[in-house]
Write an enzyme that holds these catalytic residues in place. Sequence first.
Site, PDB file in Angstrom:
ATOM      1  N   ARG A 252       0.823  -1.211   0.000  1.00 11.70           N
ATOM      2  CA  ARG A 252       0.000   0.000   0.000  1.00 11.70           C
ATOM      3  C   ARG A 252       0.863   1.269   0.000  1.00 11.70           C
ATOM      4  NH1 ARG A 252      -1.824   4.151   0.181  1.00 11.70           N
ATOM      5  NH2 ARG A 252      -3.872   4.922   0.820  1.00 11.70           N
ATOM      6  N   LYS A 253       2.085   1.141   0.430  1.00 16.15           N
ATOM      7  CA  LYS A 253       3.006   2.296   0.514  1.00 16.15           C
ATOM      8  C   LYS A 253       2.320   3.502   1.157  1.00 16.15           C
ATOM      9  CE  LYS A 253       6.073   1.073  -3.325  1.00 16.15           C
ATOM     10  NZ  LYS A 253       5.337   0.000  -4.013  1.00 16.15           N
TER      11      LYS A 253
END
Length: 455
Positions: free
Chosen positions: A296-297
């Site tokens: 998802r960063k």
Amino acid sequence: MESKKEFFLECYKLGIIKFGRFTLKSGIESPFYVDLRPLSSDPKILKHLANYLLEMLPLDNFDLICGVPYAAMPMATAMSLESYIPLIMKRKEAKKHGTQKLIEGIFKKGQNCLLVEDVITSGSSLLETIPEIENEGITVSDIIVVLDRQQGGKEILEKKGFRVHTLFTITEVCKMLREEEHLSEEEVDRINNFLSGNVVKYVETKRLSYEQKLLHSDHSAAKKLLEIALEKKSNLIVSADVLSTQELLELAEKVGPHIVALKTHMDIITDFDPDETILPLKDLALKHNFLLMEDRKFADIGNTQELQFSYGIHKISNWADLVTSHVIGGYDSLDCFRSVGVIAILGMSSKGTLTDKTYQEEALKVAQSHPNVMGGVSQKQLPEDMLLFTPGISLADTGDGKGQQYHTPEHAFTQIHTDFIIVGRGITKAESAEKAALTYKIEGWNAYENSVEVI
Ligand code: BMP
């Protein structure tokens, strides 16, 4: 049976060893050349050979027997006929059609297979064959070799925990031939000189092994990942950059047996549905024993990340074992990820990334100090207490025309001591994702093993 020496001299008459100057496959010039294939053309000798080999072994240990293709296959067949230990056959390459099997014959998971090799030099063909057999759930504990060229292969395999039995060594052979005046003193000296300068050695490196990392790790997700790596002999994470639930589940089923984790970008799944996408994916993760890593960063303040992590359509906290997060929001922004292992984005693989040396150093300080963080994504070596995850891995390409930069698994392990390789299109776009995953798994594991070995 006649004495071992008499037997060898019988074999020698078939022209299995030649002395002179020979250029080997590696380009090295050798004063002798061994080819044991003629032994299979003399049934009496082949039968005797099989019995000599069998006499050296604890036969009760073996459920199966397999010869490394091709030269050792008739030897293994003869041993099977003499001992009634069932034979399996290893293909050099998987069939292109039908079952795509690499191992043929009747076998069950958990059986122990005796491996037969004609000649051992550096041990490289055994090192390629063993994972392909083990991948079928068959164990290999013992290897029997007819002739050891004494160039380090036996020792390398022994360091890896295999028992290696050898019928003849080249030194023994030279002694017998010298006694019978088939070789002169000078020829023996030339062979000894060659052997002393042509031994394959381990490269000493300073990286920790997975076992050592497991002992030192106090993060439960890191422990789980390392345990799976050791159990499956894999350090491969497949990046499932696909657009539909069906593609995602099909990929997970195919690559599942070979990976430690499946990395997802759930926000690119166009028909995402918690019941249709996540539930079957979790079942596959359980079935094939891999973790789910949501890439998802995260890159926001703590409060927003907390909401992104647990709410919205994806409800990542409900199913992910690992998540990626930037540390740009600072130490406190990582507090929300209590239930998972955080992999901090420290350095990126793309051309022109802003994650330069100074950024990485500062980002590492935040990551290393936070208890939720178990490792980092980077193209540079990390301190030993952080697990290193390296994307931008391909065996075929150096880039994708969109800024991605690729290196080989070998590079990632030897140059930056990575722990896990992340492969996307190298596997998802391959003709057979399953076969490609197996190739990357074996490459990655061999590269890892070579990087931890100590002389
Ligand atoms: P591929 O092997 O197809 O290039 O895919 C790489 C995957 O790893 C992508 O999902 C990408 O988002 C991710 N990734 C990357 O390539 N470089 C990074 O620095 C960080 C990543 O997460």
